[in-house]
Design a protein around this motif. Structure first.
Motif, PDB file in Angstrom:
ATOM      1  N   ASN A  12       0.798  -1.222   0.000  1.00  0.00           N
ATOM      2  CA  ASN A  12       0.000   0.000   0.000  1.00  0.00           C
ATOM      3  C   ASN A  12       0.838   1.282   0.000  1.00  0.00           C
ATOM      4  OD1 ASN A  12       0.979   0.393   2.596  1.00  0.00           O
ATOM      5  ND2 ASN A  12      -0.977   0.150   3.625  1.00  0.00           N
ATOM      6  N   GLU A  13       2.182   1.167  -0.048  1.00  0.00           N
ATOM      7  CA  GLU A  13       2.994   2.368   0.151  1.00  0.00           C
ATOM      8  C   GLU A  13       2.789   3.417  -0.935  1.00  0.00           C
ATOM      9  OE1 GLU A  13       7.209   2.356  -0.170  1.00  0.00           O
ATOM     10  OE2 GLU A  13       7.310   0.410  -1.142  1.00  0.00           O
ATOM     11  N   ARG A  14       2.569   3.002  -2.164  1.00  0.00           N
ATOM     12  CA  ARG A  14       2.341   3.994  -3.224  1.00  0.00           C
ATOM     13  C   ARG A  14       1.022   4.724  -3.015  1.00  0.00           C
ATOM     14  NH1 ARG A  14       4.280   1.116  -8.911  1.00  0.00           N
ATOM     15  NH2 ARG A  14       6.483   0.865  -8.328  1.00  0.00           N
ATOM     16  N   ASP A  15       0.000   3.983  -2.621  1.00  0.00           N
ATOM     17  CA  ASP A  15      -1.313   4.595  -2.433  1.00  0.00           C
ATOM     18  C   ASP A  15      -1.338   5.549  -1.239  1.00  0.00           C
ATOM     19  OD1 ASP A  15      -2.287   3.166  -4.598  1.00  0.00           O
ATOM     20  OD2 ASP A  15      -3.002   1.509  -3.358  1.00  0.00           O
ATOM     21  N   LYS A  16      -0.551   5.255  -0.207  1.00  0.00           N
ATOM     22  CA  LYS A  16      -0.618   6.045   1.023  1.00  0.00           C
ATOM     23  C   LYS A  16       0.384   7.187   1.070  1.00  0.00           C
ATOM     24  CE  LYS A  16      -2.918   3.025   4.273  1.00  0.00           C
ATOM     25  NZ  LYS A  16      -3.006   2.652   5.702  1.00  0.00           N
ATOM     26  N   ALA A  17       1.357   7.193   0.156  1.00  0.00           N
ATOM     27  CA  ALA A  17       2.429   8.189   0.230  1.00  0.00           C
ATOM     28  C   ALA A  17       1.890   9.613   0.205  1.00  0.00           C
ATOM     29  CB  ALA A  17       3.429   7.968  -0.903  1.00  0.00           C
ATOM     30  N   ASP A  18       1.021   9.931  -0.746  1.00  0.00           N
ATOM     31  CA  ASP A  18       0.550  11.312  -0.872  1.00  0.00           C
ATOM     32  C   ASP A  18      -0.298  11.747   0.309  1.00  0.00           C
ATOM     33  OD1 ASP A  18       1.507  12.765  -3.188  1.00  0.00           O
ATOM     34  OD2 ASP A  18       0.644  11.150  -4.370  1.00  0.00           O
TER      35      ASP A  18
ATOM     36  N   LEU B 195       0.050  10.777   3.407  1.00  0.00           N
ATOM     37  CA  LEU B 195       0.981  11.085   4.489  1.00  0.00           C
ATOM     38  C   LEU B 195       1.686  12.411   4.244  1.00  0.00           C
ATOM     39  CD1 LEU B 195       2.515   7.508   4.953  1.00  0.00           C
ATOM     40  CD2 LEU B 195       1.048   8.711   6.589  1.00  0.00           C
ATOM     41  N   LEU B 196       2.043  12.666   2.999  1.00  0.00           N
ATOM     42  CA  LEU B 196       2.742  13.904   2.671  1.00  0.00           C
ATOM     43  C   LEU B 196       1.834  15.127   2.791  1.00  0.00           C
ATOM     44  CD1 LEU B 196       4.917  12.666  -0.315  1.00  0.00           C
ATOM     45  CD2 LEU B 196       5.696  13.267   1.990  1.00  0.00           C
ATOM     46  N   ASP B 197       0.535  14.931   2.623  1.00  0.00           N
ATOM     47  CA  ASP B 197      -0.394  16.040   2.861  1.00  0.00           C
ATOM     48  C   ASP B 197      -0.279  16.518   4.309  1.00  0.00           C
ATOM     49  OD1 ASP B 197      -1.280  15.920   0.267  1.00  0.00           O
ATOM     50  OD2 ASP B 197      -3.085  14.749   0.734  1.00  0.00           O
ATOM     51  N   ASN B 198      -0.075  15.580   5.224  1.00  0.00           N
ATOM     52  CA  ASN B 198       0.105  15.940   6.632  1.00  0.00           C
ATOM     53  C   ASN B 198       1.439  16.638   6.856  1.00  0.00           C
ATOM     54  OD1 ASN B 198      -2.192  14.566   8.383  1.00  0.00           O
ATOM     55  ND2 ASN B 198      -1.655  13.109   6.771  1.00  0.00           N
ATOM     56  N   VAL B 199       2.470  16.180   6.152  1.00  0.00           N
ATOM     57  CA  VAL B 199       3.777  16.836   6.252  1.00  0.00           C
ATOM     58  C   VAL B 199       3.665  18.282   5.806  1.00  0.00           C
ATOM     59  CG1 VAL B 199       6.129  16.867   5.306  1.00  0.00           C
ATOM     60  CG2 VAL B 199       5.088  14.694   5.989  1.00  0.00           C
ATOM     61  N   GLU B 200       2.892  18.502   4.748  1.00  0.00           N
ATOM     62  CA  GLU B 200       2.745  19.846   4.192  1.00  0.00           C
ATOM     63  C   GLU B 200       2.112  20.808   5.185  1.00  0.00           C
ATOM     64  OE1 GLU B 200       2.385  20.928  -0.435  1.00  0.00           O
ATOM     65  OE2 GLU B 200       0.729  19.752   0.409  1.00  0.00           O
ATOM     66  N   THR B 201       1.329  20.291   6.113  1.00  0.00           N
ATOM     67  CA  THR B 201       0.692  21.142   7.117  1.00  0.00           C
ATOM     68  C   THR B 201       1.495  21.192   8.418  1.00  0.00           C
ATOM     69  OG1 THR B 201      -0.697  19.312   7.916  1.00  0.00           O
ATOM     70  CG2 THR B 201      -1.589  20.703   6.160  1.00  0.00           C
ATOM     71  N   GLY B 202       2.736  20.624   8.402  1.00  0.00           N
ATOM     72  CA  GLY B 202       3.615  20.754   9.559  1.00  0.00           C
ATOM     73  C   GLY B 202       3.793  19.522  10.405  1.00  0.00           C
TER      74      GLY B 202
ATOM     75  N   PRO C 158       9.765  -1.147   2.761  1.00  0.00           N
ATOM     76  CA  PRO C 158       8.993   0.001   2.273  1.00  0.00           C
ATOM     77  C   PRO C 158       9.663   1.325   2.624  1.00  0.00           C
ATOM     78  CG  PRO C 158       7.576  -1.583   3.389  1.00  0.00           C
ATOM     79  CD  PRO C 158       8.980  -2.019   3.655  1.00  0.00           C
ATOM     80  N   GLY C 159       9.332   2.363   1.859  1.00  0.00           N
ATOM     81  CA  GLY C 159       9.840   3.696   2.130  1.00  0.00           C
ATOM     82  C   GLY C 159      10.214   4.474   0.888  1.00  0.00           C
ATOM     83  N   LEU C 160      10.583   3.763  -0.178  1.00  0.00           N
ATOM     84  CA  LEU C 160      11.049   4.454  -1.379  1.00  0.00           C
ATOM     85  C   LEU C 160       9.954   5.328  -1.989  1.00  0.00           C
ATOM     86  CD1 LEU C 160      13.249   4.968  -3.453  1.00  0.00           C
ATOM     87  CD2 LEU C 160      12.511   2.904  -4.667  1.00  0.00           C
ATOM     88  N   ALA C 161       8.724   4.861  -1.967  1.00  0.00           N
ATOM     89  CA  ALA C 161       7.633   5.610  -2.599  1.00  0.00           C
ATOM     90  C   ALA C 161       7.445   6.980  -1.950  1.00  0.00           C
ATOM     91  CB  ALA C 161       6.327   4.809  -2.538  1.00  0.00           C
ATOM     92  N   ILE C 162       7.488   7.033  -0.626  1.00  0.00           N
ATOM     93  CA  ILE C 162       7.260   8.315   0.038  1.00  0.00           C
ATOM     94  C   ILE C 162       8.463   9.243  -0.139  1.00  0.00           C
ATOM     95  CG2 ILE C 162       8.120   7.675   2.345  1.00  0.00           C
ATOM     96  CD1 ILE C 162       5.707   9.231   3.491  1.00  0.00           C
TER      97      ILE C 162
END
Length: 342
Positions: free
Chosen positions: A111-117, A119-126, A143-147
């Motif tokens: 699921n790492e490709r599907d969940k990467a964005d 998770l990154l939406d949360n990073v974008e908000t701090g 896992p980890g390369l996708a994110i």
């Protein structure tokens, strides 16, 4: 094991100058880059935990005593923990005596490709998003390369909390050259694919590192012996950092025999000596045309009294292509028929 550099703000890096790219970090401690996005400067709870950042953290590969203080702080204070196996994450936290306060999500191969964005939406908000695998460093056969890739594409900060690594531990303990090496992950499961992969690596001059499982080690050692011959040195490293850690060193033939006579248990890393200059020259593949292979097969059949199909099989096996695959026998056979028809 890699040494850990302290982040700005703890006094250890005062007076040091850096010429490397730092994702917009300019030494401030307000947690923002010049464009207003979260950066490495904002530290959570006074620990080395950057806000608005993806953090890849290495976890122990066996001995929980190898867990860093930084890993413990990250587990306690990260806003989100993306774990390869959530049960193992909580088990590790219990053994380390820390409480995971952030939201925990399953983040694995499927699921790492599907969940990467997301998770990154949360990073974008701090938010601080911690990524951990079951053992060792995320992205190294885990896992980890996708994110990481998506974070780079979205210009979001990503960093590492380094730590235990089975690859580096085995390499250091093998006694083989460490100045140049290549990591090949797990050997292919199927015999034919494994042999092709090993043929491709036969002339590799660097030290080679593989992972292997308990259930396939005997077959893999058979194929290593056939592909690389008996005399190269290697090490079989098992249960690294655990109570029953064992390093078997010797030639491929000696390690092969030890696997037969005393089958190893547990997780294994194989470290293989690179090819010598003589081996590289001897193994340099001569890429022959299909017609050339057909003529060789005809000569072999005549001089050795073989059926033409047997001769073709032998000639093809003796002339692998640069990628380790073998020439197409049907095409060679068709060329044989064309030559005989002339």
């Amino acid at each position: 094991m890699e040494s850990m550099s302290a982040l700005p703000g703890n006094g250890e890096n005062e007076g040091m100058e850096h010429d490397v790219e730092t994702n917009g970090f300019d030494g401030r401690n307000d947690g923002r880059n010049d464009d207003g996005s979260a950066g490495f400067g904002g530290l959570v709870a006074g620990a080395d935990i950057p806000q608005g950042t993806v953090v890849l953290a290495a976890t122990p590969i066996g001995n929980t005593g190898d867990a860093s203080d930084r890993l413990k702080a990250l587990l306690e204070h990260a806003d989100i923990v993306a774990a390869e196996d959530t049960r193992r994450l909580y088990d590790l936290a219990n053994r380390l005596g820390v409480h995971v306060n952030g939201r925990v999500v399953a983040y694995h191969d499927h699921n790492e490709r599907d969940k990467a964005d997301g998770l990154l939406d949360n990073v974008e908000t701090g938010a601080t998003v911690l990524v951990v695998s079951d053992a060792g460093m995320p992205t190294i056969n885990d896992p980890g390369l996708a994110i990481v890739r998506r974070a780079i594409e979205r210009n979001l900060p990503v960093t590492c909390a380094p730590g235990p690594s089975a690859v580096l531990d085995a390499l250091c303990l093998s006694g083989l050259p460490t100045d140049r090496f290549c990591y090949e992950g797990f050997l292919p499961r199927k015999h034919a694919e494994r042999m092709q992969h090993l043929r491709m690596l036969k002339s590799e001059p660097r030290t080679i590192v593989f992972y292997e499982t308990l259930h396939r080690i005997a077959d893999s050692m058979d194929d290593l012996l056939e592909s690389f011959g008996p005399n190269r040195h290697m090490a079989l490293c098992r249960e690294l950092t655990k109570d029953y850690e064992q390093i078997r060193r010797g030639t491929i033939a000696e390690i092969h025999d030890s696997v037969v006579n005393d089958p190893p248990r547990g997780e294994m890393v194989l470290v293989i000596e690179g090819a010598s200059d003589e081996e590289i020259n001897a193994n340099a593949p001569s890429v022959l045309s299909t017609e050339d292979l057909a003529r060789l097969a005809i000569d072999k059949a005549q001089h050795e009294g073989l059926r033409i199909k047997e001769a073709i099989t032998q000639v093809v096996a003796e002339h692998p292509l640069p990628d380790g695959s073998l020439p197409n026998r049907k095409q060679v056979y068709a060329a044989v028929l064309d030559i005989k028809a002339q």
